[in-house]
Scaffold this motif. Structure first.
Motif, PDB file in Angstrom:
ATOM      1  N   ARG A   5       6.757 -13.528  -6.663  1.00  3.80           N
ATOM      2  CA  ARG A   5       6.461 -14.504  -6.035  1.00  3.80           C
ATOM      3  C   ARG A   5       6.277 -15.823  -6.406  1.00  3.80           C
ATOM      4  NH1 ARG A   5       5.811 -12.223  -0.655  1.00  3.80           N
ATOM      5  NH2 ARG A   5       5.381 -10.054  -0.875  1.00  3.80           N
ATOM      6  N   LYS A  47      10.059 -20.711  -1.074  1.00  7.05           N
ATOM      7  CA  LYS A  47       8.936 -20.695  -0.652  1.00  7.05           C
ATOM      8  C   LYS A  47       8.113 -21.760   0.116  1.00  7.05           C
ATOM      9  CE  LYS A  47       5.823 -18.852  -3.643  1.00  7.05           C
ATOM     10  NZ  LYS A  47       4.704 -18.712  -4.928  1.00  7.05           N
ATOM     11  N   ASP A  50       3.115 -20.571   0.674  1.00  3.97           N
ATOM     12  CA  ASP A  50       2.905 -19.227   0.056  1.00  3.97           C
ATOM     13  C   ASP A  50       3.780 -18.016   0.640  1.00  3.97           C
ATOM     14  OD1 ASP A  50       1.370 -20.411  -1.860  1.00  3.97           O
ATOM     15  OD2 ASP A  50      -0.608 -20.189  -0.763  1.00  3.97           O
ATOM     16  N   GLU A  87       3.304 -10.862   2.237  1.00  4.56           N
ATOM     17  CA  GLU A  87       2.737  -9.797   1.292  1.00  4.56           C
ATOM     18  C   GLU A  87       1.636  -8.805   1.908  1.00  4.56           C
ATOM     19  OE1 GLU A  87       0.407 -10.593  -3.024  1.00  4.56           O
ATOM     20  OE2 GLU A  87       0.558 -12.104  -1.766  1.00  4.56           O
ATOM     21  N   ASP A  88       1.301  -9.144   3.049  1.00  7.75           N
ATOM     22  CA  ASP A  88       0.315  -8.293   3.650  1.00  7.75           C
ATOM     23  C   ASP A  88       0.635  -8.398   5.445  1.00  7.75           C
ATOM     24  OD1 ASP A  88      -1.241 -10.446   4.210  1.00  7.75           O
ATOM     25  OD2 ASP A  88      -2.558  -9.940   2.376  1.00  7.75           O
ATOM     26  N   PRO A 100       3.940  -5.776  -0.360  1.00 13.18           N
ATOM     27  CA  PRO A 100       2.980  -5.992  -1.172  1.00 13.18           C
ATOM     28  C   PRO A 100       2.868  -6.322  -2.603  1.00 13.18           C
ATOM     29  CG  PRO A 100       2.928  -3.698  -0.453  1.00 13.18           C
ATOM     30  CD  PRO A 100       4.108  -4.393  -0.069  1.00 13.18           C
ATOM     31  N   ASN A 102       3.038  -9.157  -6.261  1.00 16.67           N
ATOM     32  CA  ASN A 102       3.683 -10.009  -6.623  1.00 16.67           C
ATOM     33  C   ASN A 102       5.339  -9.931  -6.714  1.00 16.67           C
ATOM     34  OD1 ASN A 102       3.949 -12.760  -7.528  1.00 16.67           O
ATOM     35  ND2 ASN A 102       3.912 -12.022  -9.688  1.00 16.67           N
ATOM     36  N   ILE A 104       8.962  -8.511  -5.906  1.00 18.36           N
ATOM     37  CA  ILE A 104       9.716  -7.864  -4.701  1.00 18.36           C
ATOM     38  C   ILE A 104      11.235  -7.675  -5.154  1.00 18.36           C
ATOM     39  CG2 ILE A 104      10.778  -8.614  -2.446  1.00 18.36           C
ATOM     40  CD1 ILE A 104       8.889 -10.946  -2.535  1.00 18.36           C
TER      41      ILE A 104
END
Length: 160
Positions: A5, A47, A50, A87-88, A100, A102, A104
């Motif tokens: 990320r 991105k 975020d 991320e969540d 979850p 940093n 992927i």
């Protein structure tokens, strides 16, 4: 390939174009999905606020078990993005897939997207219900049984 990320700068997309292979062990608990062949991801990661977003296309050939005969068959699938990679679960404004941390893994993205395209009741176009046996038969919901009477037919006119 692993996409971090923090390595996807805002305003500068990270391109991707790769084929993905999955081991058979990955499908041990995904019935009726028996496998994924010829999987490919092509597009770019970006991105926005975020949130990492994949824009592009994910394709593959799903190997599915027929719901009637349990015989394997293939179904071609193509999913076009944008797809949010969250991320969540705390962001209620976005729908997407949760990864979850940093990092992927692109394999996980392809697997998750193509697995979500698995039908609840996969049917090959050529499958049919079995004939039945002595005194019993199969029928689809909503089909007429062909005029066979039921002992409950006497109750049909009970309430008018």
């Amino acid at each position: 390939m692993k996409v971090f990320r923090s390595s996807v700068p805002a305003g500068r997309p990270l391109p991707i174009d790769e084929s993905v292979r999955f081991p058979k062990e990955r499908f041990s608990e995904t019935y009726p999905l028996l496998g994924i062949e010829d999987a490919k991801i092509s597009g770019e990661f970006q991105k926005f606020d975020d949130i990492v977003v994949f824009s592009g296309i994910i394709t593959g050939s799903l190997l599915l078990a027929d719901a009637r005969t349990n015989e394997p068959f293939k179904k071609e699938v193509a999913v076009e993005g944008p797809i949010d990679l969250l991320e969540d679960e705390t962001d209620d404004d976005c729908d997407g897939y949760i990864f979850p941390g940093n990092g992927i893994e692109t394999d996980d993205v392809v697997f998750s997207v193509l697995r979500s395209e698995t039908p609840i009741k996969p049917l090959n176009g050529h499958s049919s219900l079995p004939d039945g046996g002595d005194g019993w038969s199969f029928s689809m919901e909503g089909e007429e049984t062909g005029g066979k009477s039921s002992p409950f037919d006497v109750l049909n006119n009970l309430f008018d």
